[in-house]
Scaffold this motif. Structure first.
Motif, PDB file in Angstrom:
ATOM      1  N   PRO A 170      98.854   3.293 100.554  1.00  0.00           N
ATOM      2  CA  PRO A 170      97.415   3.103 100.758  1.00  0.00           C
ATOM      3  C   PRO A 170      96.787   2.088  99.830  1.00  0.00           C
ATOM      4  N   ALA A 171      97.481   1.774  98.727  1.00  0.00           N
ATOM      5  CA  ALA A 171      96.889   0.836  97.770  1.00  0.00           C
ATOM      6  C   ALA A 171      96.907  -0.592  98.283  1.00  0.00           C
ATOM      7  N   GLN A 172      97.753  -0.866  99.279  1.00  0.00           N
ATOM      8  CA  GLN A 172      97.860  -2.215  99.804  1.00  0.00           C
ATOM      9  C   GLN A 172      96.734  -2.469 100.794  1.00  0.00           C
ATOM     10  N   PRO A 173      95.870  -3.467 100.550  1.00  0.00           N
ATOM     11  CA  PRO A 173      94.770  -3.738 101.467  1.00  0.00           C
ATOM     12  C   PRO A 173      95.288  -4.242 102.801  1.00  0.00           C
ATOM     13  N   VAL A 174      94.617  -3.851 103.858  1.00  0.00           N
ATOM     14  CA  VAL A 174      94.989  -4.293 105.200  1.00  0.00           C
ATOM     15  C   VAL A 174      94.155  -5.506 105.578  1.00  0.00           C
ATOM     16  N   LYS A 175      94.819  -6.554 105.931  1.00  0.00           N
ATOM     17  CA  LYS A 175      94.112  -7.757 106.345  1.00  0.00           C
ATOM     18  C   LYS A 175      93.505  -7.572 107.722  1.00  0.00           C
ATOM     19  N   GLN A 176      92.194  -7.714 107.796  1.00  0.00           N
ATOM     20  CA  GLN A 176      91.524  -7.604 109.075  1.00  0.00           C
ATOM     21  C   GLN A 176      90.737  -8.877 109.372  1.00  0.00           C
ATOM     22  N   SER A 177      91.074  -9.948 108.667  1.00  0.00           N
ATOM     23  CA  SER A 177      90.346 -11.197 108.828  1.00  0.00           C
ATOM     24  C   SER A 177      90.948 -12.083 109.899  1.00  0.00           C
ATOM     25  N   VAL A 178      91.928 -11.550 110.637  1.00  0.00           N
ATOM     26  CA  VAL A 178      92.551 -12.333 111.700  1.00  0.00           C
ATOM     27  C   VAL A 178      91.538 -12.565 112.804  1.00  0.00           C
ATOM     28  N   GLY A 179      91.434 -13.800 113.239  1.00  0.00           N
ATOM     29  CA  GLY A 179      90.511 -14.122 114.320  1.00  0.00           C
ATOM     30  C   GLY A 179      91.257 -14.524 115.577  1.00  0.00           C
ATOM     31  N   LEU A 180      91.062 -13.775 116.659  1.00  0.00           N
ATOM     32  CA  LEU A 180      91.687 -14.095 117.941  1.00  0.00           C
ATOM     33  C   LEU A 180      90.658 -14.704 118.875  1.00  0.00           C
ATOM     34  N   SER A 181      91.108 -15.668 119.656  1.00  0.00           N
ATOM     35  CA  SER A 181      90.223 -16.252 120.665  1.00  0.00           C
ATOM     36  C   SER A 181      90.020 -15.256 121.800  1.00  0.00           C
ATOM     37  N   ASP A 182      89.012 -15.511 122.623  1.00  0.00           N
ATOM     38  CA  ASP A 182      88.762 -14.638 123.775  1.00  0.00           C
ATOM     39  C   ASP A 182      89.981 -14.559 124.683  1.00  0.00           C
ATOM     40  N   ARG A 183      90.619 -15.690 124.892  1.00  0.00           N
ATOM     41  CA  ARG A 183      91.774 -15.712 125.789  1.00  0.00           C
ATOM     42  C   ARG A 183      92.959 -14.967 125.173  1.00  0.00           C
ATOM     43  N   GLU A 184      93.149 -15.119 123.872  1.00  0.00           N
ATOM     44  CA  GLU A 184      94.222 -14.380 123.198  1.00  0.00           C
ATOM     45  C   GLU A 184      94.000 -12.878 123.305  1.00  0.00           C
ATOM     46  N   ARG A 185      92.745 -12.452 123.144  1.00  0.00           N
ATOM     47  CA  ARG A 185      92.439 -11.023 123.278  1.00  0.00           C
ATOM     48  C   ARG A 185      92.698 -10.541 124.706  1.00  0.00           C
ATOM     49  N   ASP A 186      92.288 -11.345 125.684  1.00  0.00           N
ATOM     50  CA  ASP A 186      92.532 -10.977 127.080  1.00  0.00           C
ATOM     51  C   ASP A 186      94.014 -10.768 127.346  1.00  0.00           C
ATOM     52  N   CYS A 187      94.823 -11.715 126.890  1.00  0.00           N
ATOM     53  CA  CYS A 187      96.268 -11.642 127.133  1.00  0.00           C
ATOM     54  C   CYS A 187      96.887 -10.435 126.446  1.00  0.00           C
ATOM     55  N   LEU A 188      96.447 -10.124 125.233  1.00  0.00           N
ATOM     56  CA  LEU A 188      96.981  -8.962 124.531  1.00  0.00           C
ATOM     57  C   LEU A 188      96.541  -7.662 125.191  1.00  0.00           C
ATOM     58  N   ARG A 189      95.296  -7.616 125.680  1.00  0.00           N
ATOM     59  CA  ARG A 189      94.822  -6.405 126.357  1.00  0.00           C
ATOM     60  C   ARG A 189      95.703  -6.081 127.555  1.00  0.00           C
ATOM     61  N   TRP A 190      95.969  -7.103 128.366  1.00  0.00           N
ATOM     62  CA  TRP A 190      96.774  -6.859 129.569  1.00  0.00           C
ATOM     63  C   TRP A 190      98.236  -6.613 129.221  1.00  0.00           C
ATOM     64  N   THR A 191      98.707  -7.219 128.136  1.00  0.00           N
ATOM     65  CA  THR A 191     100.064  -6.918 127.664  1.00  0.00           C
ATOM     66  C   THR A 191     100.154  -5.447 127.281  1.00  0.00           C
ATOM     67  N   ALA A 192      99.096  -4.933 126.669  1.00  0.00           N
ATOM     68  CA  ALA A 192      99.056  -3.520 126.295  1.00  0.00           C
ATOM     69  C   ALA A 192      99.110  -2.612 127.513  1.00  0.00           C
ATOM     70  N   GLU A 193      98.650  -3.113 128.650  1.00  0.00           N
ATOM     71  CA  GLU A 193      98.702  -2.339 129.890  1.00  0.00           C
ATOM     72  C   GLU A 193     100.079  -2.400 130.549  1.00  0.00           C
ATOM     73  N   GLY A 194     101.002  -3.134 129.921  1.00  0.00           N
ATOM     74  CA  GLY A 194     102.352  -3.225 130.472  1.00  0.00           C
ATOM     75  C   GLY A 194     102.534  -4.349 131.466  1.00  0.00           C
ATOM     76  N   LYS A 195     101.558  -5.253 131.540  1.00  0.00           N
ATOM     77  CA  LYS A 195     101.651  -6.365 132.481  1.00  0.00           C
ATOM     78  C   LYS A 195     102.561  -7.462 131.930  1.00  0.00           C
ATOM     79  N   THR A 196     103.287  -8.112 132.827  1.00  0.00           N
ATOM     80  CA  THR A 196     104.112  -9.254 132.436  1.00  0.00           C
ATOM     81  C   THR A 196     103.246 -10.500 132.337  1.00  0.00           C
ATOM     82  N   ALA A 197     103.802 -11.558 131.749  1.00  0.00           N
ATOM     83  CA  ALA A 197     103.065 -12.815 131.655  1.00  0.00           C
ATOM     84  C   ALA A 197     102.695 -13.329 133.043  1.00  0.00           C
ATOM     85  N   TRP A 198     103.580 -13.122 134.003  1.00  0.00           N
ATOM     86  CA  TRP A 198     103.301 -13.558 135.375  1.00  0.00           C
ATOM     87  C   TRP A 198     102.120 -12.773 135.950  1.00  0.00           C
TER      88      TRP A 198
END
Length: 252
Positions: A170-198
């Motif tokens: 717990p002493a190690q700080p978690v980096k939350q300063s990562v910035g994702l673009s809207d499109r990157e977030r979209d792609c990750l959301r659908w990847t989380a749903e089990g969708k393929t890149a196609w």
């Protein structure tokens, strides 16, 4: 408890026993009530009581656990031996059918089945400094179908692994300063749903190559070479919404 409730609860959990209970509850819904988490090449100071190396948290039947550790089966267990050589989840049935197991390895697999662990899936987990862990899910049902649950169990394993590390250190700080673009977030959301890149390309009206481009950029930002880990980290850092809560509309 479903997968997405587990992710939400795991992100808020403060203790290993509570986190492990959450994991078991969720994996039970997939038909895999027996769970074992182990550290293969390092000593982890935080573990459930009474669990000798390499186990950290395990709810396998007590008689099998005693038999397994008394005979030091972890030294010849094919799951333990093959985990460092594999990068993706693997099924125990495939080890018996496709791998050339020596007599001791085959004995471990056959006796585990006799102990009630009929089918299993193991997920290799890799961390900093070359650390290797494994999380195994086993079913007590003869008709269990591990192949149909591999994706969900893989996400479960990685989420648990990352949440465990946050509790253990717990002493190690978690980096939350990562910035994702809207499109990157979209792609990750659908990847989380089990969708393929196609699939994602069709949904977002972009090419498959473009989907892969955005996912790989997100992976680099999140410090991983795994799409599954990228999704888990993005959810944990509140960079994307939980899967299953996507709006019906998407960007074009």
């Amino acid at each position: 408890m479903d997968l997405f409730s587990f992710i939400d609860c795991a992100n808020r959990s403060k203790s290993l026993p509570a986190l492990f209970e959450l994991l078991v509850d969720c994996s039970c819904q997939q038909g895999f009530s027996q769970v074992a988490y182990g550290a293969l090449n390092y000593n982890e100071p935080v573990r459930l009581p009474g669990h000798p190396m390499p186990a950290i948290a395990i709810n396998f039947p007590w008689h099998w656990r005693k038999h397994y550790f008394d005979r030091k089966y972890h030294e010849c267990d094919p799951v333990v031996r093959r985990t460092p050589m594999l990068s993706k989840p693997f099924m125990w049935d495939h080890l018996l059918k496709r791998e050339q197991l020596n007599p001791n390895e085959r004995l471990v697999m056959e006796e585990s089945r006799e102990a009630g662990l009929k089918h299993g899936v193991s997920v290799p987990l890799f961390g900093p400094l070359g650390r290797i862990s494994v999380l195994s899910f086993a079913s007590t049902f003869n008709d269990a179908e591990p192949a149909q649950n591999v994706h969900r169990l893989n996400v479960l394993a990685w989420q648990f692994h990352i949440a465990f590390a946050a509790i253990a250190q717990p002493a190690q700080p978690v980096k939350q300063s990562v910035g994702l673009s809207d499109r990157e977030r979209d792609c990750l959301r659908w990847t989380a749903e089990g969708k393929t890149a196609w699939d994602i390309g069709l949904i977002l009206n972009i090419s498959e190559n473009t989907v892969n481009f955005h996912v790989k950029k997100a992976m680099r930002k999140l410090g991983t070479t795994s799409r599954t880990v990228a999704v888990v980290k993005a959810i944990r850092f509140n960079l994307i919404d939980l899967p299953g809560r996507l709006d019906s509309t998407t960007r074009t």
